[in-house]
Design a protein around this motif. Structure first.
Motif, PDB file in Angstrom:
ATOM      1  N   UNK A 266       0.813  -1.206   0.000  1.00 23.53           N
ATOM      2  CA  UNK A 266       0.000   0.000   0.000  1.00 23.53           C
ATOM      3  C   UNK A 266       0.853   1.266   0.000  1.00 23.53           C
ATOM      4  N   UNK A 267       2.060   1.169   0.505  1.00 20.19           N
ATOM      5  CA  UNK A 267       2.956   2.336   0.471  1.00 20.19           C
ATOM      6  C   UNK A 267       3.272   2.704  -0.974  1.00 20.19           C
ATOM      7  N   UNK A 268       3.561   1.682  -1.783  1.00 23.18           N
ATOM      8  CA  UNK A 268       3.866   1.932  -3.199  1.00 23.18           C
ATOM      9  C   UNK A 268       2.614   2.413  -3.936  1.00 23.18           C
ATOM     10  N   UNK A 269       1.472   1.787  -3.619  1.00 29.97           N
ATOM     11  CA  UNK A 269       0.218   2.191  -4.271  1.00 29.97           C
ATOM     12  C   UNK A 269      -0.097   3.647  -3.971  1.00 29.97           C
TER      13      UNK A 269
ATOM     14  N   UNK B 294     -11.696  -2.658   8.088  1.00 32.85           N
ATOM     15  CA  UNK B 294     -11.462  -1.909   6.852  1.00 32.85           C
ATOM     16  C   UNK B 294      -9.968  -1.648   6.719  1.00 32.85           C
ATOM     17  N   UNK B 295      -9.345  -2.326   5.772  1.00 36.19           N
ATOM     18  CA  UNK B 295      -7.929  -2.241   5.424  1.00 36.19           C
ATOM     19  C   UNK B 295      -7.123  -1.223   6.238  1.00 36.19           C
ATOM     20  N   UNK B 296      -6.523  -1.679   7.340  1.00 38.05           N
ATOM     21  CA  UNK B 296      -5.757  -0.799   8.212  1.00 38.05           C
ATOM     22  C   UNK B 296      -4.549  -0.210   7.480  1.00 38.05           C
ATOM     23  N   UNK B 297      -3.853  -1.036   6.681  1.00 38.54           N
ATOM     24  CA  UNK B 297      -2.671  -0.547   5.978  1.00 38.54           C
ATOM     25  C   UNK B 297      -3.034   0.574   5.008  1.00 38.54           C
ATOM     26  N   UNK B 298      -4.174   0.421   4.339  1.00 42.68           N
ATOM     27  CA  UNK B 298      -4.595   1.447   3.394  1.00 42.68           C
ATOM     28  C   UNK B 298      -4.936   2.751   4.105  1.00 42.68           C
ATOM     29  N   UNK B 299      -5.664   2.648   5.219  1.00 40.53           N
ATOM     30  CA  UNK B 299      -6.011   3.846   5.986  1.00 40.53           C
ATOM     31  C   UNK B 299      -4.759   4.506   6.544  1.00 40.53           C
ATOM     32  N   UNK B 300      -3.816   3.699   6.998  1.00 41.08           N
ATOM     33  CA  UNK B 300      -2.606   4.231   7.625  1.00 41.08           C
ATOM     34  C   UNK B 300      -1.818   5.114   6.671  1.00 41.08           C
ATOM     35  N   UNK B 301      -1.763   4.746   5.387  1.00 42.76           N
ATOM     36  CA  UNK B 301      -0.994   5.548   4.424  1.00 42.76           C
ATOM     37  C   UNK B 301      -1.825   6.672   3.805  1.00 42.76           C
TER      38      UNK B 301
ATOM     39  N   UNK C 235      -4.665  14.921   8.334  1.00 41.54           N
ATOM     40  CA  UNK C 235      -5.536  15.755   9.188  1.00 41.54           C
ATOM     41  C   UNK C 235      -6.765  16.309   8.479  1.00 41.54           C
ATOM     42  N   UNK C 236      -6.692  16.553   7.175  1.00 45.82           N
ATOM     43  CA  UNK C 236      -7.822  17.134   6.448  1.00 45.82           C
ATOM     44  C   UNK C 236      -8.992  16.152   6.303  1.00 45.82           C
ATOM     45  N   UNK C 237      -8.690  14.839   6.267  1.00 39.85           N
ATOM     46  CA  UNK C 237      -9.751  13.851   6.025  1.00 39.85           C
ATOM     47  C   UNK C 237      -9.969  12.932   7.219  1.00 39.85           C
ATOM     48  N   UNK C 238      -9.314  13.186   8.340  1.00 37.59           N
ATOM     49  CA  UNK C 238      -9.396  12.274   9.484  1.00 37.59           C
ATOM     50  C   UNK C 238     -10.819  12.165  10.033  1.00 37.59           C
ATOM     51  N   UNK C 239     -11.653  13.195   9.834  1.00 36.48           N
ATOM     52  CA  UNK C 239     -13.016  13.156  10.369  1.00 36.48           C
ATOM     53  C   UNK C 239     -13.865  12.067   9.722  1.00 36.48           C
ATOM     54  N   UNK C 240     -13.546  11.681   8.475  1.00 40.03           N
ATOM     55  CA  UNK C 240     -14.295  10.610   7.807  1.00 40.03           C
ATOM     56  C   UNK C 240     -13.419   9.391   7.508  1.00 40.03           C
ATOM     57  N   UNK C 241     -12.107   9.500   7.740  1.00 37.71           N
ATOM     58  CA  UNK C 241     -11.187   8.425   7.371  1.00 37.71           C
ATOM     59  C   UNK C 241     -10.803   7.530   8.537  1.00 37.71           C
ATOM     60  N   UNK C 242     -10.949   8.019   9.769  1.00 35.70           N
ATOM     61  CA  UNK C 242     -10.536   7.210  10.916  1.00 35.70           C
ATOM     62  C   UNK C 242     -11.544   6.093  11.156  1.00 35.70           C
ATOM     63  N   UNK C 243     -11.071   4.840  11.042  1.00 31.82           N
ATOM     64  CA  UNK C 243     -11.926   3.665  11.219  1.00 31.82           C
ATOM     65  C   UNK C 243     -11.528   2.949  12.507  1.00 31.82           C
TER      66      UNK C 243
END
Length: 327
Positions: free
Chosen positions: A147-150, A257-264, A268-276
């Motif tokens: 996911x880092x490369x993606x 929900x894919x922790x690795x994908x969320x982690x990368x 701060x701008x999208x954390x309100x809807x991105x934090x799972x």
């Protein structure tokens, strides 16, 4: 009409069964091991893997009911019962994170689950075998990319200075913050997951499609069915049981929900809807000091809901089709 099973054959069969029953247990065990010993030997690493990395750590779930600290250890820490569960139920942040998880998981199932099925059907319907193999091989490759490369590729294409925004600036003079806007984050999240896993997930559906009887297609063509009618009435019903099983398994990971994908991808701008939930457990359990018990309680809560969803999905699948459930 004479019966295929004569009384003499039944007599000999009964005699064979009685001989097997009278055979000593040790000899029966040696016979089984002699015949299937190699297979059992190959199965030992699988059993050891699940026993060590999946079942043994389950003993640590008791942390959710204690105030865990390193000095007292797991079993020496004081018991607090359901205090941590009450804490996260009363916590407003948890329910925001929980709703984010459900929304992202819903989008992934709504768009991500049918995608490999449609892709497998399209590959199966291709007439040119060479091109089918090329597309199939190319579609597998993103699965083996981290996911880092993606995300690095996504950044080069969709960031403010990326390729897409550079073209948009040259045409209209405006750019779109794809990666730092709450309006586009879910689209980027689901789209990148589909691109990465669609080809790999299609493998099992391609295998299921090979089991569909080709004579059914020939008979349908003779009856005047076109390609779409054959797809709807033969292809999809032929893999219906596989689709239902894969859907049940996907529901089991609904809240993961894919922790690795969320982690990368989180910022701060999208954390309100991105934090799972998985990222929330990581943040409160590892980034904060001595919050292991609370994080374990949240993880246990998530696991219980996931099990309930799997049982419900299996029940509904069995109601709709006798061969649809897993058990």
């Amino acid at each position: 009409m004479k019966s295929l099973a004569s009384p003499d054959s039944l007599k000999y069969s009964d005699a064979g069964d009685s001989n097997r029953k009278l055979r000593p247990k040790g000899k029966r065990f040696r016979d089984v091991m002699k015949r299937y010993g190699a297979l059992y030997l190959l199965f030992i690493p699988v059993v050891a893997y699940y026993a060590i990395f999946h079942y043994a750590p389950m003993a640590g779930v008791v942390i959710a009911f204690k105030n865990y600290n390193f000095l007292d250890g797991i079993y020496g820490s004081p018991w607090v019962g359901l205090a941590h569960f009450k804490r996260f139920i009363d916590n407003g942040d948890f329910w925001i994170v929980f709703s984010n998880t459900l929304v992202l998981a819903f989008y992934r199932i709504l768009f991500g689950f049918p995608a490999p099925i449609l892709f497998a059907v399209l590959l199966h319907e291709m007439r040119f075998v060479k091109w089918r193999r090329v597309f199939q091989t190319v579609s597998y490759l993103p699965h083996f990319v981290s996911w880092v490369v993606v995300y690095g590729l996504m950044y080069n294409f969709f960031s403010e200075s990326g390729f897409i925004n550079t073209l948009m600036k040259s045409w209209s003079g405006e750019s779109i913050p794809f990666l730092s806007s709450t309006e586009y984050f879910r689209t980027m999240f689901v789209g990148s997951a589909m691109w990465k896993e669609m080809g790999w997930s299609a493998i099992i559906f391609l295998a299921a499609l090979t089991r569909v009887d080709p004579n059914l297609y020939e008979a349908a063509s003779i009856d005047g069915a076109n390609r779409w009618q054959r797809l709807w009435h033969i292809t999809l019903p032929g893999i219906r049981s596989v689709i239902s099983i894969m859907f049940i398994l996907s529901l089991g990971g609904l809240l993961s929900v894919s922790f690795e994908q969320i982690l990368v991808m989180i910022n701060p701008q999208v954390s309100s809807i991105a934090e799972v939930l998985d990222y929330y457990i990581y943040r409160v359990g590892l980034l904060n000091t001595n919050n292991f018990s609370y994080a374990t309680a949240v993880g246990l809560f998530r696991s219980v809901i996931a099990v309930a969803l799997v049982l419900l999905a299996n029940f509904l699948a069995k109601k709709m089709d006798e061969e649809g459930g897993i058990w």
